[in-house]
Design a protein around this motif. Sequence first.
Motif, mmCIF file in Angstrom:
data_model
loop_
_atom_site.group_PDB
_atom_site.id
_atom_site.type_symbol
_atom_site.label_atom_id
_atom_site.label_comp_id
_atom_site.label_asym_id
_atom_site.label_seq_id
_atom_site.Cartn_x
_atom_site.Cartn_y
_atom_site.Cartn_z
ATOM 1 N N UNK A 253 -19.554 11.910 17.024
ATOM 2 C CA UNK A 253 -18.428 12.723 17.484
ATOM 3 C C UNK A 253 -18.032 12.475 18.938
ATOM 4 N N UNK A 254 -18.806 11.711 19.688
ATOM 5 C CA UNK A 254 -18.524 11.529 21.103
ATOM 6 C C UNK A 254 -19.091 12.686 21.912
ATOM 7 N N UNK A 255 -18.470 12.990 23.027
ATOM 8 C CA UNK A 255 -18.950 14.051 23.901
ATOM 9 C C UNK A 255 -18.596 15.417 23.317
ATOM 10 N N UNK A 256 -19.242 16.490 23.802
ATOM 11 C CA UNK A 256 -18.832 17.833 23.383
ATOM 12 C C UNK A 256 -17.362 18.095 23.671
ATOM 13 N N UNK A 257 -16.889 17.505 24.760
ATOM 14 C CA UNK A 257 -15.468 17.600 25.093
ATOM 15 C C UNK A 257 -14.621 17.043 23.950
ATOM 16 N N UNK A 258 -15.024 15.866 23.435
ATOM 17 C CA UNK A 258 -14.303 15.248 22.318
ATOM 18 C C UNK A 258 -14.346 16.140 21.075
ATOM 19 N N UNK A 259 -15.510 16.715 20.808
ATOM 20 C CA UNK A 259 -15.660 17.551 19.617
ATOM 21 C C UNK A 259 -14.771 18.787 19.692
ATOM 22 N N UNK A 260 -14.784 19.457 20.823
ATOM 23 C CA UNK A 260 -13.950 20.651 20.976
ATOM 24 C C UNK A 260 -12.479 20.301 20.807
ATOM 25 N N UNK A 261 -12.080 19.183 21.383
ATOM 26 C CA UNK A 261 -10.690 18.746 21.242
ATOM 27 C C UNK A 261 -10.359 18.430 19.786
ATOM 28 N N UNK A 262 -11.224 17.663 19.118
ATOM 29 C CA UNK A 262 -10.949 17.237 17.747
ATOM 30 C C UNK A 262 -10.938 18.404 16.767
ATOM 31 N N UNK A 263 -11.708 19.451 17.059
ATOM 32 C CA UNK A 263 -11.732 20.621 16.202
ATOM 33 C C UNK A 263 -10.686 21.655 16.600
ATOM 34 N N UNK A 264 -9.873 21.329 17.573
ATOM 35 C CA UNK A 264 -8.776 22.210 17.951
ATOM 36 C C UNK A 264 -9.204 23.475 18.660
ATOM 37 N N UNK A 265 -10.348 23.424 19.359
ATOM 38 C CA UNK A 265 -10.838 24.599 20.073
ATOM 39 C C UNK A 265 -10.213 24.624 21.470
ATOM 40 N N UNK B 291 -34.487 15.716 32.067
ATOM 41 C CA UNK B 291 -35.419 14.831 31.377
ATOM 42 C C UNK B 291 -36.527 15.620 30.689
ATOM 43 N N UNK B 292 -36.139 16.566 29.858
ATOM 44 C CA UNK B 292 -37.082 17.302 29.025
ATOM 45 C C UNK B 292 -36.483 17.378 27.630
ATOM 46 N N UNK B 293 -37.070 18.207 26.752
ATOM 47 C CA UNK B 293 -36.489 18.365 25.427
ATOM 48 C C UNK B 293 -35.371 19.393 25.444
ATOM 49 N N UNK B 294 -34.904 19.757 26.599
ATOM 50 C CA UNK B 294 -33.717 20.581 26.724
ATOM 51 C C UNK B 294 -32.676 19.816 27.515
ATOM 52 N N UNK B 295 -31.428 19.933 27.100
ATOM 53 C CA UNK B 295 -30.329 19.314 27.825
ATOM 54 C C UNK B 295 -29.229 20.338 28.022
ATOM 55 N N UNK B 296 -28.621 20.326 29.186
ATOM 56 C CA UNK B 296 -27.478 21.210 29.424
ATOM 57 C C UNK B 296 -26.314 20.382 29.904
ATOM 58 N N UNK B 297 -25.123 20.874 29.634
ATOM 59 C CA UNK B 297 -23.919 20.183 30.035
ATOM 60 C C UNK B 297 -22.859 21.212 30.314
ATOM 61 N N UNK B 298 -22.025 20.958 31.298
ATOM 62 C CA UNK B 298 -20.912 21.840 31.583
ATOM 63 C C UNK B 298 -19.622 21.058 31.529
ATOM 64 N N UNK B 299 -18.616 21.668 30.952
ATOM 65 C CA UNK B 299 -17.294 21.070 30.865
ATOM 66 C C UNK B 299 -16.332 21.974 31.595
ATOM 67 N N UNK B 300 -15.557 21.418 32.435
ATOM 68 C CA UNK B 300 -14.599 22.220 33.157
ATOM 69 C C UNK B 300 -13.203 21.830 32.720
ATOM 70 N N UNK B 301 -12.428 22.857 32.333
ATOM 71 C CA UNK B 301 -11.051 22.700 31.881
ATOM 72 C C UNK B 301 -10.977 21.595 30.845
ATOM 73 N N UNK B 302 -10.694 21.806 29.924
ATOM 74 C CA UNK B 302 -11.030 21.003 28.823
ATOM 75 C C UNK B 302 -11.994 19.853 29.044
#
Length: 328
Positions: A254-266, A10-21
């Motif tokens: 774009x949805x979640x970062x997970x969605x973006x990575x998938x949609x961009x073929x990463x 709850x600050x102006x920084x946000x972090x997120x972790x994605x495990x296996x795609x």
Amino acid sequence: MKKLLFVILTTVSLSLSLFSPGTKAAEGFSDVTKNHWANKEIAYISSLGIINGFGDGTFRPNTNVTREHAAIIIGRALQIDISNRPQPKFLDIKKNDQAYPYIAALTDEGVFENVSFFNPSKYLTRAEMAKILVNAFNLEGKSPNQFKDMPSAHWAYPYVSTLVGRGITAGVSEGYYAPGDSVSRAQMVVFIERTLMLNKENDLLNEILRLTNVERSKIGVPLLKMSGEAEPVAMLKAKDLAENAYFSHTSPTYGSPFDMLRDFGVSYSLAGENLFAGSAEPSAAISSWMNSPGHRDNMLNPNFTHMGAGYAQGGPYRHYWVQIFITK
């Protein structure tokens, strides 16, 4: 099954972790008013001497750009060294032509193919423009967007995908790129301005990578490499944050970062995201992330191998930074 772990702070920084795609009219040009759609870009690029007006005081923004004029514009934008370049094979270019030194230099650098004919007076097409910009500025990235007139088998498809992915162009209308259309002087200036701004942003993003690796080196974990796949994703996410005035890992576009990575073929086996807003300084973003456990864990994770960084201006916080970490 792919799992997604969010770490929301709850600050102006946000972090997120994605495990296996309100600019002025372009100086000196009687036919470029302050309301012209490319006024700002024409004023900026002409002030750098990359493109000039005509003797009658006009800019002629709707006049199409020829291939030889495109070579001059690109050469000046790159500030390319035109001395001591080998003579290209072109039969339709003479050494005393104004564009010759730029054509020779760009051909020597691999921007143009060294073949029998250059076709200097031919109008530059949007497909050719895409290839020239990608080759000249060493642009990387791709976009999941598909144009109805740009099938994947088209020779210019990868170049257009890169320009779209880097935010340099978005097509002429919904679903169409018009690869065979000619490029006007106003359009060329806008493409050049966006590319130069992207290069300036790259300096900032490289600083984010450098400062991140400084912190990783302190604890002896492997240094990260910049990812040509993840960087365009991070750039689009930063732009999306600014344009849509939100601050969340889940994008309304774009949805979640997970969605973006998938949609961009990463492809990746492990991934994470950090967000920061409120300062234009890379060091401020790094300091904020390092003082937050969730962000620090992402930055110092020894399993991550690559990083993509993004930066954009606008929105309520004015400055937005994105880190996307992946394990290849």
